[in-house]
Each structure stands twice: as C-alpha cells, then as structure tokens.
Design a protein around this motif. Structure first.
Motif, PDB file in Angstrom:
ATOM      1  N   TRP A 266      -6.533  -6.877  -3.000  1.00 34.53           N
ATOM      2  CA  TRP A 266      -6.010  -5.607  -2.540  1.00 34.53           C
ATOM      3  C   TRP A 266      -4.549  -5.397  -2.913  1.00 34.53           C
ATOM      4  O   TRP A 266      -4.001  -4.350  -2.665  1.00 34.53           O
TER       5      TRP A 266
ATOM      6  N   ALA B 136      -1.521  -4.175  -4.746  1.00 40.01           N
ATOM      7  CA  ALA B 136      -1.413  -3.074  -5.702  1.00 40.01           C
ATOM      8  C   ALA B 136      -1.018  -3.586  -7.084  1.00 40.01           C
ATOM      9  O   ALA B 136      -1.424  -3.036  -8.110  1.00 40.01           O
TER      10      ALA B 136
ATOM     11  N   GLU C 103      -4.042  -4.412  -9.167  1.00 40.09           N
ATOM     12  CA  GLU C 103      -5.048  -3.375  -9.385  1.00 40.09           C
ATOM     13  C   GLU C 103      -5.077  -2.955 -10.851  1.00 40.09           C
ATOM     14  O   GLU C 103      -4.073  -2.502 -11.396  1.00 40.09           O
TER      15      GLU C 103
ATOM     16  N   ARG D 218      -4.301  -0.555   5.047  1.00 39.12           N
ATOM     17  CA  ARG D 218      -4.797  -0.466   3.672  1.00 39.12           C
ATOM     18  C   ARG D 218      -4.060   0.673   2.961  1.00 39.12           C
ATOM     19  O   ARG D 218      -4.659   1.656   2.528  1.00 39.12           O
TER      20      ARG D 218
ATOM     21  N   ASP E 113      -2.861   1.141   0.116  1.00 37.69           N
ATOM     22  CA  ASP E 113      -3.122   1.396  -1.301  1.00 37.69           C
ATOM     23  C   ASP E 113      -4.503   1.994  -1.565  1.00 37.69           C
ATOM     24  O   ASP E 113      -4.891   2.155  -2.734  1.00 37.69           O
TER      25      ASP E 113
ATOM     26  N   ASP F 250      -7.564   4.541  -2.162  1.00 42.08           N
ATOM     27  CA  ASP F 250      -7.671   5.851  -2.813  1.00 42.08           C
ATOM     28  C   ASP F 250      -8.585   6.793  -2.038  1.00 42.08           C
ATOM     29  O   ASP F 250      -8.284   7.976  -1.897  1.00 42.08           O
TER      30      ASP F 250
ATOM     31  N   GLU G 221      -6.264  13.439  -4.217  1.00 38.57           N
ATOM     32  CA  GLU G 221      -5.890  12.789  -2.969  1.00 38.57           C
ATOM     33  C   GLU G 221      -6.292  13.627  -1.762  1.00 38.57           C
ATOM     34  O   GLU G 221      -6.310  13.127  -0.645  1.00 38.57           O
TER      35      GLU G 221
ATOM     36  N   LYS H  96      -6.949   9.911   0.057  1.00 33.16           N
ATOM     37  CA  LYS H  96      -5.967   9.186   0.871  1.00 33.16           C
ATOM     38  C   LYS H  96      -4.989  10.115   1.590  1.00 33.16           C
ATOM     39  O   LYS H  96      -4.507   9.781   2.674  1.00 33.16           O
TER      40      LYS H  96
END
Length: 354
Positions: free
Chosen positions: A15, A17, A20, A129, A131, A133, A159, A261
């Motif tokens: 998780w 970022a 990712e 959480r 980060d 989406d 978003e 998000k």
C-alpha cells in the motif's frame, strides 16, 4: 476491539504510494457485515480472492468488513476470526436494524446500522488508506466481477465518481395521480369500490391511495387494509419530515456502488455530522446533494442487477455485461459460481463468460 491491520486481500499487496506502479488503481472493497454473518464473509473472501487473480495490470485490492458493536456476539469467536484474516474493522454503531419491509425506505429512532457504518467506515478509510483511488461499497450478498469492474474504473478516471444502479424517487408519493398507475386510466379511475375506500383518506390523492393499497398487498399481506394505508401515509410524512424534502436526490441501490476518493474523503470528514437514521441507499442522495461536480455513472443496463431467481424489479439474467449480482444465496454461489474463471452463470441469458 479487533482493528484491521495492513493484511490485504492477497499477501503480496503493497500500500505504500512509493511502490505503486504507474497507472495502477488502489481499490478498497468495503462490506458492512453483521457479526452473525461469518458464512457470508467467508464466501466473499474466497470469491474476491479468486476473481482478483484474473485482474490485468498492477491494480491492487483490499477487502475489509466494517463491523458494529458486539451486542450478543461471541467476542472470542470474533477475535479468532480477526487473528485468522485481519480484515475486520469495528467502527461501532448498531449491529443490525429492526425488521423492515424489503426494499422499503425507512427512518429509525436511532442510527441505522448500515448507514452508520458506511459513514464511519468511510472516515476510517480516509484516515487509514489515504492513497486509495476508489471504494466499492458492496452488500454482503452480492457477487462482484472484479476484472469487469476495473475495466469500468479504467475508463472513468474521476475522483468524484459515483457509479451504481442510479435511482430518482419521490419520498412522498401521496399526491400520485391515478393515471400514473393505470394504463388505460379509465377502469381504475371509475372503480367505485376503490373510490369509496379511498374517500376515508382525504389527505391522499386517489392515485396515492391506490399506490398505498398496492404496497400493502405486496408487503403487508393479512393486515387490515385501512390500517395499513394509514400506516403508509404516516410513514410518508415521517420520511419527508426527517429528510426535509418530498423528493430524494439521485441515489444508488444498496446492492453496491463505487465512489471516487474525493467523495470518500468528503463523507469521512463529515461522518459525525451526516444524517444516519435513514435507509442507507436513499441516504446517499442526501449526502451527495451538496457536493459539486459529482460524476454519476449509471449501471442500470444489465451491469448491476439482482439474481434472476429473485422476485424483484431489478432481477435479470447474467450476461457478459454483468459486473454485480445482488441477492445471492448460498445455493446460488454453490450452483452458479465458477471461482477459477470468476464466472457466474444465472438465468436464461447464459453465463458471464467472455
């Protein structure tokens, strides 16, 4: 109380970022669950784990169950489940609600169980959480084709996404005209027995009275009809007073929906201020109404639907469009779900095979 750790749907999930991959989406699957529904949680764990293996690209998924107060729950059993899976988040609130008619909009005299956990679960996700989406808010008896869901999310890129089976309804339908219910209108309009019965409800239009009768026949079989219609009128007034409106803004059926998000963070920041005494799905419309720039995406054309064996307005056979199927029973999972291919076969339209 048990709290979720960083345990992911798959053990390799990262998780941070910084780790990712470019273009990868971080999807949280939130399921509000009763403590007594361990069997449903196990079905979802197995199904989503199987389907995730078929997701293309570097997308990431975490499944979390958001739980209420223990009430009469076996605490030791809850702790053992958390030790085994690490996917339970206890945000409090009632574990369950009083029995209400199926598909009915309602208001309670205390927070509604699912509504409270949706608000405070969103708050937990926004804080823990950051980060993410998207959040897929999934009912615990819904099948989800994860690869197809990601296909839709890849196309959206917003978003402010609000994607689900979108509804627009009246909370107060007491003023419904009879010709909105009957086509042709004449036979209903001229039926003397209905007119005589509805004359005792001067605060309702004739069509509203007939609509109440229809509801009573579906949901309240056996109750005295006059008492039932009076109860429907009282319920309408309570809804309108609580929500402050006779019409609900656009909302999504409770089978499942996806928020971007920005919306998740908005709900999370305001969780302690939002109305939570009403039915969760209709409440979504009022939560979203003040927010600018919501990107509504409808999944009403066969993407989201009820299982075809259910007697439901939203029941439909599975097809290659199917992303979510609601009202799954254990026997439906057993007979219809192919875990290796994430395929659900249901109804006359065939399977969900690509």
């Amino acid at each position: 109380p048990p709290q979720a750790t960083s345990v992911a749907l798959l053990s390799a999930l990262l998780w941070a970022a910084a780790l990712e991959p470019a273009g990868a989406l971080l999807l949280e699957v939130m399921i509000t669950s009763k403590w007594s529904q361990r069997a449903r949680r196990d079905i979802q764990r197995n199904a989503l784990s199987s389907c995730f293996k078929l997701v293309l690209g570097d997308h990431m998924v975490e499944l979390l169950f958001f739980m209420g107060d223990y009430n009469n729950t076996d605490v030791a059993a809850a702790e053992r489940e958390q030790e085994e899976h690490g996917d339970l988040v206890q945000v409090g609130g009632p574990d369950s609600d009083p029995a209400v008619p199926r598909d009915a909009t309602y208001v309670l005299d205390r927070p509604a169980a699912r509504t409270y956990r949706l608000a405070h679960g969103s708050k937990w996700l926004a804080e823990n959480r950051p980060d993410l989406d998207y959040v897929m808010y999934l009912d615990d008896d819904s099948y989800l084709h994860l690869p197809r869901l990601f296909g839709h999310l890849e196309q959206q890129g917003s978003e402010s996404l609000a994607m689900g089976f979108v509804m627009e309804t009246n909370l107060d339908w007491s003023g419904t005209h009879i010709c909105e219910l009957c086509d042709p209108c004449g036979p209903c309009r001229d039926e003397q027995s209905l007119q005589d019965f509805c004359a005792q409800f001067p605060d309702m239009a004739y069509g509203g009275c007939v609509m109440a009768i229809q509801n009573c026949r579906i949901f309240d079989d056996g109750e005295d009809m006059a008492s039932c219609v009076a109860g429907k009128l009282s319920g309408i007034r309570e809804l309108s007073e609580y929500f402050g409106s006779k019409v609900a803004p656009r909302w999504m059926l409770g089978m499942g929906w996806t928020f971007g998000k920005r919306i998740v963070r908005y709900i999370g920041r305001n969780a302690d201020r939002l109305k939570v005494r009403g039915a969760a799905d209709v409440m979504l419309g009022f939560w979203l109404a003040p927010l600018e720039g919501v990107s509504f995406v409808t999944m009403n054309e066969g993407q989201f639907h009820d299982h075809p064996q259910e007697r439901s307005t939203f029941a439909k056979g599975c097809s290659t469009q199917t992303v979510l199927v609601h009202r799954m029973k254990p026997e439906s999972w057993q007979a219809d779900f192919d875990a290796e291919r994430c395929v659900l076969r249901c109804g006359e339209q065939g399977s969900t095979d690509e």
